[in-house]
Design a protein around this motif. Structure first.
Motif, PDB file in Angstrom:
ATOM      1  N   GLY A  85       0.943  -1.327  -0.089  1.00 28.47           N
ATOM      2  CA  GLY A  85       0.193   0.105  -0.507  1.00 28.47           C
ATOM      3  C   GLY A  85       0.582   1.040  -0.021  1.00 28.47           C
ATOM      4  O   GLY A  85       1.995   1.148  -0.383  1.00 28.47           O
ATOM      5  N   PRO A  86       0.240   2.654   0.006  1.00 26.35           N
ATOM      6  CA  PRO A  86      -1.388   2.304   0.779  1.00 26.35           C
ATOM      7  C   PRO A  86      -2.252   2.599  -1.005  1.00 26.35           C
ATOM      8  O   PRO A  86      -1.650   2.611  -2.343  1.00 26.35           O
ATOM      9  N   VAL A  87      -3.403   1.487  -0.997  1.00 28.41           N
ATOM     10  CA  VAL A  87      -3.633   1.496  -2.593  1.00 28.41           C
ATOM     11  C   VAL A  87      -5.238   2.412  -1.735  1.00 28.41           C
ATOM     12  O   VAL A  87      -5.821   2.679  -0.804  1.00 28.41           O
ATOM     13  N   HIS A  88      -5.948   2.486  -3.144  1.00 29.27           N
ATOM     14  CA  HIS A  88      -7.202   3.180  -3.339  1.00 29.27           C
ATOM     15  C   HIS A  88      -7.851   1.237  -3.106  1.00 29.27           C
ATOM     16  O   HIS A  88      -8.117   0.777  -4.084  1.00 29.27           O
ATOM     17  N   ALA A  89      -8.794   1.582  -1.833  1.00 26.77           N
ATOM     18  CA  ALA A  89      -9.559   0.627  -1.723  1.00 26.77           C
ATOM     19  C   ALA A  89     -11.118   1.094  -2.253  1.00 26.77           C
ATOM     20  O   ALA A  89     -11.767   1.830  -1.100  1.00 26.77           O
ATOM     21  N   LEU A  90     -11.542  -0.123  -2.943  1.00 25.04           N
ATOM     22  CA  LEU A  90     -12.979   0.800  -3.861  1.00 25.04           C
ATOM     23  C   LEU A  90     -13.638  -1.028  -3.354  1.00 25.04           C
ATOM     24  O   LEU A  90     -13.310  -2.044  -3.387  1.00 25.04           O
ATOM     25  N   GLY A  91     -15.193  -1.052  -2.105  1.00 28.14           N
ATOM     26  CA  GLY A  91     -15.811  -1.942  -1.976  1.00 28.14           C
ATOM     27  C   GLY A  91     -17.191  -2.280  -2.339  1.00 28.14           C
ATOM     28  O   GLY A  91     -18.174  -0.936  -1.697  1.00 28.14           O
ATOM     29  N   HIS A  92     -18.039  -3.280  -2.595  1.00 28.82           N
ATOM     30  CA  HIS A  92     -19.880  -2.983  -2.614  1.00 28.82           C
ATOM     31  C   HIS A  92     -20.165  -3.513  -2.239  1.00 28.82           C
ATOM     32  O   HIS A  92     -19.765  -4.916  -2.000  1.00 28.82           O
ATOM     33  N   SER A  93     -21.308  -3.697  -1.153  1.00 33.76           N
ATOM     34  CA  SER A  93     -22.222  -4.149  -0.290  1.00 33.76           C
ATOM     35  C   SER A  93     -21.114  -4.290   0.652  1.00 33.76           C
ATOM     36  O   SER A  93     -20.296  -3.702   1.745  1.00 33.76           O
ATOM     37  N   ALA A  94     -21.484  -5.366   1.303  1.00 34.82           N
ATOM     38  CA  ALA A  94     -21.116  -6.508   2.170  1.00 34.82           C
ATOM     39  C   ALA A  94     -18.982  -5.898   2.341  1.00 34.82           C
ATOM     40  O   ALA A  94     -18.620  -6.399   2.643  1.00 34.82           O
ATOM     41  N   GLY A  95     -18.830  -6.516   0.761  1.00 31.39           N
ATOM     42  CA  GLY A  95     -17.319  -5.666   0.650  1.00 31.39           C
ATOM     43  C   GLY A  95     -16.837  -4.397   0.761  1.00 31.39           C
ATOM     44  O   GLY A  95     -16.075  -3.811   0.851  1.00 31.39           O
ATOM     45  N   GLY A  96     -18.289  -2.897   0.400  1.00 31.98           N
ATOM     46  CA  GLY A  96     -18.272  -2.099   1.401  1.00 31.98           C
ATOM     47  C   GLY A  96     -17.483  -1.842   2.800  1.00 31.98           C
ATOM     48  O   GLY A  96     -17.219  -1.794   3.239  1.00 31.98           O
ATOM     49  N   VAL A  97     -18.401  -3.489   3.611  1.00 30.17           N
ATOM     50  CA  VAL A  97     -18.207  -2.888   5.139  1.00 30.17           C
ATOM     51  C   VAL A  97     -16.739  -3.609   5.563  1.00 30.17           C
ATOM     52  O   VAL A  97     -16.322  -3.024   6.415  1.00 30.17           O
ATOM     53  N   ILE A  98     -16.464  -4.731   4.362  1.00 32.47           N
ATOM     54  CA  ILE A  98     -15.231  -5.150   4.335  1.00 32.47           C
ATOM     55  C   ILE A  98     -13.808  -4.341   4.346  1.00 32.47           C
ATOM     56  O   ILE A  98     -13.137  -3.306   5.330  1.00 32.47           O
ATOM     57  N   LEU A 109      -2.802   1.360   5.038  1.00 36.91           N
ATOM     58  CA  LEU A 109      -2.322   0.829   3.457  1.00 36.91           C
ATOM     59  C   LEU A 109      -3.541   1.314   2.489  1.00 36.91           C
ATOM     60  O   LEU A 109      -3.946   0.619   1.541  1.00 36.91           O
ATOM     61  N   ALA A 110      -4.130   2.208   3.278  1.00 35.26           N
ATOM     62  CA  ALA A 110      -5.077   2.835   2.537  1.00 35.26           C
ATOM     63  C   ALA A 110      -5.316   4.556   1.871  1.00 35.26           C
ATOM     64  O   ALA A 110      -4.947   5.825   2.601  1.00 35.26           O
ATOM     65  N   ARG A 111      -4.976   4.505   0.763  1.00 37.05           N
ATOM     66  CA  ARG A 111      -4.936   6.231   0.440  1.00 37.05           C
ATOM     67  C   ARG A 111      -5.612   6.895  -0.130  1.00 37.05           C
ATOM     68  O   ARG A 111      -6.488   8.067   0.203  1.00 37.05           O
ATOM     69  N   SER A 112      -7.162   5.800   0.022  1.00 38.56           N
ATOM     70  CA  SER A 112      -8.679   6.596  -0.448  1.00 38.56           C
ATOM     71  C   SER A 112      -9.709   5.499   0.031  1.00 38.56           C
ATOM     72  O   SER A 112      -8.948   4.006  -0.756  1.00 38.56           O
ATOM     73  N   LEU A 113     -10.526   5.401   0.028  1.00 34.28           N
ATOM     74  CA  LEU A 113     -11.480   4.224  -0.265  1.00 34.28           C
ATOM     75  C   LEU A 113     -12.789   4.819  -1.076  1.00 34.28           C
ATOM     76  O   LEU A 113     -13.721   6.015  -0.484  1.00 34.28           O
ATOM     77  N   VAL A 114     -14.030   3.634  -1.453  1.00 31.62           N
ATOM     78  CA  VAL A 114     -15.003   4.233  -2.265  1.00 31.62           C
ATOM     79  C   VAL A 114     -16.179   2.842  -1.506  1.00 31.62           C
ATOM     80  O   VAL A 114     -15.455   2.285  -1.741  1.00 31.62           O
ATOM     81  N   LEU A 115     -16.242   3.893  -0.959  1.00 33.25           N
ATOM     82  CA  LEU A 115     -18.037   2.759  -0.517  1.00 33.25           C
ATOM     83  C   LEU A 115     -19.236   3.152  -1.181  1.00 33.25           C
ATOM     84  O   LEU A 115     -19.853   3.830  -1.015  1.00 33.25           O
ATOM     85  N   VAL A 116     -19.038   1.166  -1.524  1.00 33.06           N
ATOM     86  CA  VAL A 116     -20.552   1.530  -3.035  1.00 33.06           C
ATOM     87  C   VAL A 116     -21.506   1.043  -2.143  1.00 33.06           C
ATOM     88  O   VAL A 116     -21.845  -0.622  -2.144  1.00 33.06           O
TER      89      VAL A 116
END
Length: 247
Positions: A85-98, A109-116
């Motif tokens: 990292g750091p990475v841009h981390a994107l997650g959808h639904s349960a993947g967003g929870v994770i 490790l998180a450069r940014s988050l995208v929560l969908v």
């Protein structure tokens, strides 16, 4: 590629060759193939990592307790083997929870988050829904869950029934152990995206947006839960705009 996690493995793929890394995490009863349109849009500018959650797709299904923290640790392990990292981390639904838990537990490790289309907590009704999904998976298997949820990934990649049940119950645990308060520790830029017609409602996304300091909330008209598949071009434009603005 398969990453060793002891006596089981996590499947992941890497595309593109950019300096910045974007990691995409799918939801329950889905798999990494769901991100095809996003990989195509991101790969010219970014290194893109997709992976299959435990008990999903081509990943293994460990016979062990499953928690949201353990799933976030899986994501952190994928980040490690995919270049760090750091990475841009994107997650959808349960993947967003994770992805939320990843941002809380592994801030470096998180450069940014995208929560969908996701939420940091759930009520009793949602808890009961997750339990019913778990029971369906245990009784009828992963293909039945795919049919019930209406996910459009290949049924040949349907989740393992017992492993899915453990994950569904982990998500249901948001009823008694929400992530909402802990989101106040997240400092990286965050984009929260939800379709106006998402069956989960927009309230969960609003709650998330009120807890993270550096956040942008997008409620997209006339779109539902799988917004990135309903309108890939529109979603990709929104995503790329956010990622480029953060440079």
């Amino acid at each position: 590629m398969l990453m060793n996690r002891g006596d089981w493995g996590l499947y992941y793929e890497v595309a593109g060759a950019g300096d910045e890394v974007v990691v995409l995490t799918h939801g329950l009863a889905s798999s990494s193939v769901t991100w095809a349109a996003q990989v195509a849009a991101l790969a010219p500018s970014y290194r893109v990592v997709v992976w299959d959650l435990r008990a999903h797709g081509r990943s293994g299904s460990p016979d062990e307790p499953c928690t949201i923290a353990a799933l976030a640790a899986d994501l952190a392990a994928v980040v490690g083997v995919a270049g760090g990292g750091p990475v841009h981390a994107l997650g959808h639904s349960a993947g967003g929870v994770i992805t939320m838990r990843f941002g809380i537990d592994y801030p470096a490790l998180a450069r940014s988050l995208v929560l969908v289309g996701t939420a940091s907590e759930c009520n009793e009704r949602a808890h009961a829904y997750y339990e019913s999904l778990a029971e369906t998976a245990e009784r009828e298997g992963g293909v039945a869950v795919v049919g019930r949820l209406g996910t459009r990934d290949e049924t040949s990649l349907a989740p393992d029934g017992k492993g899915f049940a453990r994950m569904a119950r982990a998500m249901g645990g948001l009823h008694t152990a929400p992530l909402t308060a802990a989101l106040e520790t997240v400092r990286c830029p965050t984009l929260v995206v939800v379709g106006e017609n998402d069956f989960l409602g927009v309230g969960g996304s609003v709650i998330i947006s009120r807890r993270i300091a550096n956040v942008r909330l997008e409620i997209v008209p006339e779109r539902g839960h799988p917004i990135f598949r309903e309108d890939p071009a529109g979603f990709n434009q929104l995503l790329l705009g956010f990622l480029r603005a953060g440079r």
